[in-house]
Design an enzyme around this catalytic site. Structure first.
Site, short mmCIF file in Angstrom:
data_model
loop_
_atom_site.label_atom_id
_atom_site.label_comp_id
_atom_site.label_asym_id
_atom_site.label_seq_id
_atom_site.Cartn_x
_atom_site.Cartn_y
_atom_site.Cartn_z
N LEU A 135 0.85 -1.20 0.00
CA LEU A 135 0.00 0.00 0.00
C LEU A 135 0.88 1.26 0.00
CD1 LEU A 135 -2.94 1.18 0.31
CD2 LEU A 135 -2.53 1.18 2.78
N GLY A 141 2.79 7.75 2.62
CA GLY A 141 2.76 6.83 3.75
C GLY A 141 1.46 6.98 4.52
N SER A 142 1.38 8.03 5.32
CA SER A 142 0.16 8.25 6.10
C SER A 142 -1.04 8.56 5.22
CB SER A 142 0.36 9.42 7.09
OG SER A 142 1.36 9.09 8.02
N LEU A 249 -6.42 -2.94 7.06
CA LEU A 249 -5.62 -2.33 8.13
C LEU A 249 -6.31 -2.50 9.47
CD1 LEU A 249 -4.24 0.97 6.52
CD2 LEU A 249 -3.28 -1.33 6.47
N GLY A 350 23.58 -1.48 32.47
CA GLY A 350 24.43 -1.75 31.30
C GLY A 350 24.02 -3.02 30.58
N GLU A 373 1.22 0.83 10.30
CA GLU A 373 -0.23 0.61 10.50
C GLU A 373 -0.93 1.84 11.06
OE1 GLU A 373 -2.23 -1.52 9.64
OE2 GLU A 373 -1.11 -3.34 9.14
#
Ligand code: TGC
Ligand code: FAD
Length: 393
Positions: A135, A141-142, A249, A350, A373
């Protein structure tokens, strides 16, 4: 690491016997098969493909789709629990299953022809074939409505041209569900879905280099140059517009809302056992108030998220779940998990930056989950629109 499982509100008692059985089976599989190899796979930047047939055998792929097509036909709570347990292992493993099940098998089942279903679903369910979902594009993108990949109608078929970016499973896929413009560029109303065998001439996939997150996952770019497809490649039940990709989606976002809980649970387990064992200033760090507050916050937020996804799953099983409820759960739970993973990593000192421990791997992975997504911002805007009636995209 052994999974103790945080369940402060006895959510377990709200599950059916079958749901618990599914959850326990996948939990054990993740412990036996994923945990021993995931750290090394992550360092080697490789998706552990050898696990795919086992995922098929255990019914994890497209688990909420009908038995008729080789799937497990579980309810949506059991499907969610599978995602939760897979993501306790690694977001990349859950991503593989999400894309295969929710973004490839679901559209083939819901929008494909009977021929598409018979050809692909049993093989995808068994893990004999892999699928991807195209897609997103480099500049869209968005806002996928603006996509520029085209499907041009010709005699007897279609010709696809364009590039898809950030495609999970892209390089190892046998089949791609590709969304393309069949009309004017930029006209969201003419977007349709195609089932594209990846060995079609003109179709290539290249690995996305330079990732610092989701390293045990295949992320690729898809290139389509004059890819000739027969008429039958068009998914007949996709009417034009963005509605059908968005329906896919919703399925995947539902699974992600559950998956995020799993990664947070894994980080909490690790932090709790480390806090009990690590001695500093003469006593375990878990005896210090600061670490207790940290653990109390983690457990509270995980518990809230567990209850949210369970109710979401019950609504989905009743058939009343809305995409807006899914947006809330995806956003809230992924945000919660990123915070829990970061706090767990900090508690580990650490050692928290070593691959032998898991919190930092989850923390890095969850940055992708936060973005894909629908980013956290996009889901906030979806909710904002639902609340006020104003679109602020
Ligand atoms: P908009 O005008 O709002 O909607 C178009 C039509 O779709 C309907 N609709 C939905 N239907 C089902 N589910 C949903 N979630 C829906 N959202 C909207 C809507 O009612 C309308 O129907 P109709 O009948 O009126 O035509 O569309 P828009 O262009 O304004 O877009 C809205 C927006 C920004 C929310 C949408 O574009 C969006 O969600 N953008 C985010 C893109 C995104 O999430 N991409 C994901 C790509 S796949 C991926 O990331 C895989 S990651 C790997 C893994 O899953 O693990
Ligand atoms: P952009 O849309 O450029 O967003 C950049 C920033 O702007 C973000 O902070 C965003 O929230 C913000 N922003 C955007 N619009 C607005 C607005 N209106 N108002 C305020 N802020 C805004 N896609 C697929 O199709 N298939 C896949 O299998 C797939 N897998 C993926 C795997 C990974 C590891 C990743 C990282 C991505 C994947 N994606 C996939 C793509 C993913 O869905 C997109 O990255 C995501 O939708 C965001 O698009 P973008 O990266 O172009 O960011």
């Amino acid at each position: 690491m052994s999974f103790e499982g945080v369940d402060f509100y006895d959510v377990d008692s709200l599950l059916s016997e079958e749901e618990r059985m599914v959850r326990d089976t996948i939990r054990q599989w993740v412990e036996d098969r994923v945990m021993p190899i995931i750290g090394e796979a992550y360092i080697q930047r490789r998706f552990p493909k050898e696990l795919i047939p086992e995922m098929g055998e255990l019914g994890m792929l497209g688990a909420n789709l009908p038995e008729e097509y080789g799937c497990a036909e579980l309810n949506n709570v059991a499907y969610g629990l599978i995602n939760q347990e897979l993501e306790r292992g690694d977001s990349g493993i859950r991503s593989f299953a999400s894309v295969q099940g929710s973004l490839v098998m679901y559209p083939i089942f819901a929008f494909g022809s009977e021929e598409h279903r018979r050809e692909w679903l049993p093989r995808l369910a068994a893990g004999e074939a892999v699928g991807c979902f195209g897609l997103t594009e480099p500049d869209y993108g968005s806002n996928p409505a603006g996509m520029i990949t085209t499907a041009r109608k010709v005699d007897g078929g279609w010709v696809l041209n364009g590039t898809k970016m950030w495609i999970t499973n892209g390089s190892m896929a046998d089949v791609a569900v590709v969304w393309a413009q069949t009309g004017e560029q930029g006209d969201a109303k003419s977007i349709r879905g195609f089932v594209v065998p990846t060995d079609t001439p003109g179709f290539t996939a290249t690995d996305q280099k330079g990732k610092l997150s989701l390293l045990a996952s295949d992320t690729s770019e898809l290139h389509m140059e004059d890819v000739e497809l027969p008429d039958s490649a068009l998914m007949p039940n996709t009417t034009s517009g963005l509605k059908h990709p968005l329906l896919c989606l919703t399925q995947a976002r539902y699974g992600i809302a559950w998956g995020a809980v799993g990664s947070a649970m894994a980080c909490f387990d690790e932090a709790r056992s480390y806090a009990k064992e690590r001695v500093m200033f003469g006593e375990p760090i878990g005896a210090k108030q600061i670490q207790q507050v940290r653990l109390a916050n983690m457990m509270t937020h995980i518990t809230q998220a567990q209850l949210m996804v369970l109710q979401l799953g019950r609504l989905k099983d009743k058939g009343t779940m809305t995409p807006f409820q899914v947006s809330m759960a995806k956003r809230a739970n992924v945000s919660m998990a990123t915070d829990v993973a970061r706090e767990a990593r900090r508690l580990l000192g650490g050692n928290g930056i070593l691959v032998e421990y898991h919190s930092m791997r989850h923390m890095a992975n969850l940055e992708s989950v936060y973005t894909y997504e629908g980013t956290d911002d996009i889901h906030a805007l979806i909710l904002g629109q639902t609340i006020t009636g104003f679109s602020a995209f």
